[in-house]
Scaffold this active site. Structure first.
Site, PDB file in Angstrom:
ATOM      1  CE1 TYR A  52      -3.084  -2.963   0.330  1.00 14.33           C
ATOM      2  CE2 TYR A  52      -3.685  -2.212   2.514  1.00 14.33           C
ATOM      3  CZ  TYR A  52      -3.849  -3.098   1.472  1.00 14.33           C
ATOM      4  OH  TYR A  52      -4.788  -4.100   1.571  1.00 14.33           O
ATOM      5  CG  HIS A 110      -0.754  -8.537   0.703  1.00 12.88           C
ATOM      6  ND1 HIS A 110      -0.362  -7.238   0.502  1.00 12.88           N
ATOM      7  CD2 HIS A 110      -2.091  -8.531   0.470  1.00 12.88           C
ATOM      8  CE1 HIS A 110      -1.408  -6.483   0.173  1.00 12.88           C
ATOM      9  NE2 HIS A 110      -2.461  -7.262   0.133  1.00 12.88           N
TER      10      HIS A 110
END
Length: 278
Positions: A52, A110
């Site tokens: 991110y 992730h």
């Protein structure tokens, strides 16, 4: 206005909450302000990731909020390019430095990257970070039941959390049931699916109207009663409060079933970073 969001205890004794704040695309000064506002609104679980590009902003938002650090659960994630035992350790340490909060409360894989097949070694590296005290809890994201079973069998550690795409269009009932059987907390990314489509559903609108709430609140309440932790994203303080203000009403079994019946399948394919978290 601060909402009191119920706390949850993970399978390793760590703290979590019924609703968290997503931070995808919350960057720069606006991102820092959004994180601080979310904490002021009552959020105590914050979700970020290396991919991110905003771990620094999340850490700074926590500091600026003035909240007790021990009340905040900061989640970040190891990206696919950092899979492997040594790579995971290095990635976790770097994230901890970037956040600047003294520790990572929850570290996730992730994406399993099954074609690379290093997620077991990656998880072992995360366990080593947990043993060092760099990380409090370890978990995964976007894992299937067979992947979870293999991880548990080969490492002897059950992930505390599995964060997956989950919303009324893709309720994942079987996976949620497996999580419950193993004590894994389900966490929902993209909890509102494609907002413009889901929130326009007549079923959602009718149920929301019955309870005098917004369609967004009806969907988030569905997540809470389904036993998952949704992580809606908003940088608007009023919207942040609205998203968390779902503990003054309860959906009936019939209403839960009606929302479950909206199932149509997953909406997002491939890397989860290609989606727009709502």
């Amino acid at each position: 206005m601060a909402i009191s969001i119920p706390r949850i205890t993970l399978n390793d004794g760590g703290s979590f909450a019924a609703i968290g704040l997503g931070t995808y695309k919350l960057t720069g000064e606006e991102g820092i302000a959004a994180v601080a506002a979310g904490i002021e609104a009552g959020y105590r679980v914050l979700d970020t990731a290396v991919n991110y590009g905003n771990e620094r902003e999340v850490g700074e938002g926590v500091r600026r909020s003035g909240a007790d650090r021990d009340e905040i659960v900061v989640t970040t994630k190891i990206p696919g390019r950092h899979h492997g035992f040594d790579e995971a350790i290095a990635s976790g340490r770097e994230s901890n430095e970037t956040l600047g909060l003294g520790r990572i409360d929850l570290l996730l894989i992730h994406w399993p990257n099954p074609s690379v097949d290093k997620y077991v070694e990656t998880f072992r590296g995360m366990i080593a970070l947990q043993e060092e005290g760099v990380v409090r809890s370890v978990g995964v994201s976007n894992f299937t039941e067979p992947m979870l079973e293999r991880l548990i069998e080969e490492t002897g550690v059950t992930p505390a959390v599995n964060q997956v795409e989950l919303h009324p269009y893709f309720p994942q009932a079987d996976l949620r049931a497996f999580h419950t059987s193993r004590g894994i907390r389900t966490e929902s990314w993209s909890p509102l699916a494609r907002r413009s489509e889901l929130l326009a559903e007549p079923t959602i609108a009718e149920i929301a109207d019955t309870h005098g709430v917004t369609p967004t609140q009806a969907v988030i309440r569905w997540h809470v009663q389904s036993g998952s932790t949704p992580i809606p994203k908003s940088q608007n303080p009023a919207r942040q409060v609205e998203n968390a203000d779902v503990f003054g009403f309860e959906l009936s079994d019939a209403e839960m079933h009606r929302i479950d019946s909206l199932e149509r399948g997953r909406l997002w394919d491939g890397d989860p970073d290609t989606h727009e978290e709502m």
